[in-house]
Scaffold this active site. Structure first.
Site, mmCIF file in Angstrom:
data_model
loop_
_atom_site.group_PDB
_atom_site.id
_atom_site.type_symbol
_atom_site.label_atom_id
_atom_site.label_comp_id
_atom_site.label_asym_id
_atom_site.label_seq_id
_atom_site.Cartn_x
_atom_site.Cartn_y
_atom_site.Cartn_z
ATOM 1 N N GLU A 20 -3.576 7.513 -3.844
ATOM 2 C CA GLU A 20 -4.105 7.050 -5.216
ATOM 3 C C GLU A 20 -5.670 7.134 -5.628
ATOM 4 O O GLU A 20 -6.224 7.211 -4.435
ATOM 5 C CB GLU A 20 -3.733 5.737 -5.453
ATOM 6 C CG GLU A 20 -4.010 4.525 -4.604
ATOM 7 C CD GLU A 20 -3.588 3.055 -4.716
ATOM 8 O OE1 GLU A 20 -2.397 2.939 -4.591
ATOM 9 O OE2 GLU A 20 -4.311 2.277 -4.909
ATOM 10 N N HIS A 57 -1.433 0.607 -9.576
ATOM 11 C CA HIS A 57 -2.092 -0.441 -8.860
ATOM 12 C C HIS A 57 -2.723 -1.636 -9.412
ATOM 13 O O HIS A 57 -3.930 -2.029 -9.378
ATOM 14 C CB HIS A 57 -3.199 0.166 -7.764
ATOM 15 C CG HIS A 57 -3.447 -0.697 -6.529
ATOM 16 N ND1 HIS A 57 -3.874 -0.027 -5.612
ATOM 17 C CD2 HIS A 57 -3.263 -2.085 -6.338
ATOM 18 C CE1 HIS A 57 -4.027 -1.087 -4.509
ATOM 19 N NE2 HIS A 57 -3.629 -2.254 -4.982
ATOM 20 N N ARG A 93 0.941 -1.188 -0.074
ATOM 21 C CA ARG A 93 -0.144 0.000 0.220
ATOM 22 C C ARG A 93 0.953 1.214 0.058
ATOM 23 O O ARG A 93 1.850 1.293 0.653
ATOM 24 C CB ARG A 93 -0.758 -0.028 1.257
ATOM 25 C CG ARG A 93 -1.907 -1.012 1.129
ATOM 26 C CD ARG A 93 -3.176 -0.555 0.317
ATOM 27 N NE ARG A 93 -4.206 -1.507 0.121
ATOM 28 C CZ ARG A 93 -4.495 -2.624 -0.776
ATOM 29 N NH1 ARG A 93 -3.519 -2.965 -1.582
ATOM 30 N NH2 ARG A 93 -5.416 -3.659 -0.498
HETATM 31 C C1 8YV Z 1 -6.996 -5.054 -5.658
HETATM 32 C C2 8YV Z 1 -4.940 -5.286 -3.956
HETATM 33 O O1 8YV Z 1 -7.030 -4.705 -7.010
HETATM 34 O O2 8YV Z 1 -6.052 -7.384 -3.125
HETATM 35 C C3 8YV Z 1 -5.445 -6.197 -2.953
HETATM 36 O O3 8YV Z 1 -5.110 -6.146 -1.621
HETATM 37 O O4 8YV Z 1 -4.124 -4.250 -3.547
HETATM 38 C C4 8YV Z 1 -5.526 -5.550 -5.370
HETATM 39 O O5 8YV Z 1 -5.356 -6.686 -5.634
HETATM 40 C C5 8YV Z 1 -7.157 -3.596 -4.995
HETATM 41 O O6 8YV Z 1 -7.238 -3.654 -3.481
HETATM 42 C C6 8YV Z 1 -8.556 -3.031 -5.442
HETATM 43 O O7 8YV Z 1 -9.598 -4.181 -5.106
#
Ligand code: 8YV
Length: 325
Positions: free
Chosen positions: A268, A286, A239
């Site tokens: 973001e 992302h 993150r």
């Molecule tokens: C997602 C992610 O695409 O799974 C996670 O924690 O960061 C990504 O795979 C994002 O969170 C949006 O759903």
């Protein structure tokens, strides 16, 4: 009467069809980004919600949605959920682990390689028509094979990155984690446990895959960056808030580290302009889990959590199973 659920963002039509077999579904195929008030208004009368990682579920929202029983996140990370507040309100939280592990590790390794070998920067140079002769030091980067890979956060995705480095590229893998892995797991990924400072001082390439929380906010700040070798690179697939972006941008601009590969950002989808102005950083929006089969598997798992819990009382991947008792 079928129970009602809300799907907060646009999703594969096949997933909506599957949900519609069991539920009254309010969808958002226009993919509007709802503010807090609209999200709460649309949640009225819904017993379940399919979220995608960006929708905040907290005490205030839960207070306004007394019928809500489950929030199914289509993401492994769940920093958008206030789990204690959900547990106190008796609302089940589920996430989407495992199905994205290998895909996300692939992207982590892609960023590591693109950063170390200066792929984005050299492609931009070529596209700009600036390549008119070969020279011995043109876009020289750092080696990946045989280098020391430092992994901060050694959960499922961290281990998958370690396997790629150790078994695919002959890297020496060191890691730091809240808790040390058992000896058999360490052996299977060929990784050695070290302290945080040692990791930053020894690694040629660092990959961050720590879950984000108030405790892990700015896990990498000016101090940690100062420990890095002048040629070292750092990749973030966790993150954005794990790194102090201003401190990172400053170090990159001054050439104090080799480069960075970032898939996630503090604000973001807004990206810090200081990062956008730099050449020695590879930036992706992302996309860690973004392959069709993996996004489909994540969406299916979130849908199966709604179906499993609301129809049979059995979610597949609960985060606060105590509300089931
Ligand atoms: C997602 C992610 O695409 O799974 C996670 O924690 O960061 C990504 O795979 C994002 O969170 C949006 O759903």
């Amino acid at each position: 009467m079928k129970p009602s659920v809300l799907v907060a963002r646009a999703i594969f039509p096949a997933i909506l069809d599957k949900l519609a077999e069991h539920f009254e579904v309010e969808a958002n195929q226009a993919d509007a980004i709802w503010g807090k008030a609209e999200f709460m208004a649309r949640l009225q009368g819904k017993v379940g919600v399919f979220t995608t990682g960006g929708e905040r579920i907290d005490a205030e929202l839960l207070l306004g949605c007394p019928q809500l029983r489950i929030c199914a996140n289509m993401a492994v990370g769940y920093n958008n959920f206030d789990i204690p507040a959900m547990t106190a309100a008796g609302v089940l939280a589920t996430n989407a682990p495992d199905v994205l592990t290998e895909t996300t590790a692939d992207l982590g390794f892609t960023l590591l390689m693109a950063t170390a070998r200066r792929v984005s920067e050299s492609e931009a140079f070529l596209r700009a028509g600036l390549w008119n002769k070969w020279s011995y030091d043109m876009f020289t980067g750092s080696d990946i094979h045989g280098a020391t890979l430092g992994i901060l956060g050694m959960g499922r995705i961290g281990q998958a990155v370690a396997r790629r480095g150790a078994h695919g590229f002959g890297m020496q893998v060191i890691y730091h984690n809240r808790s040390r892995l058992d000896a058999a797991t360490e052996a299977s990924v060929n990784a050695r446990y070290v302290g945080k400072e040692e990791l930053f001082r020894q690694a040629d390439h660092i990959v961050l895959v720590v879950p984000y929380s108030a405790e892990s906010h700015h896990t990498v700040a000016a101090n940690e960056i100062a420990w890095m070798k002048p040629s070292a690179t750092i990749v973030n697939i966790g993150r954005g808030g794990l790194i102090d972006e201003a401190a990172l941008a400053e170090a990159l601009a001054a050439g104090r580290i080799g480069g960075a590969g970032l898939d996630v950002f503090e604000g973001e989808p807004r990206v810090n302009p200081a990062l956008l102005a730099l050449k020695n950083v590879v930036l992706t929006p992302h996309i860690g889990s973004a392959t069709v089969p993996t996004r489909m598997a994540m969406a299916n798992l979130a849908a199966d959590n709604l179906i499993g819990f609301l129809l049979h009382g059995k979610p597949l991947t609960p985060l606060n199973a105590q509300v089931l008792a």
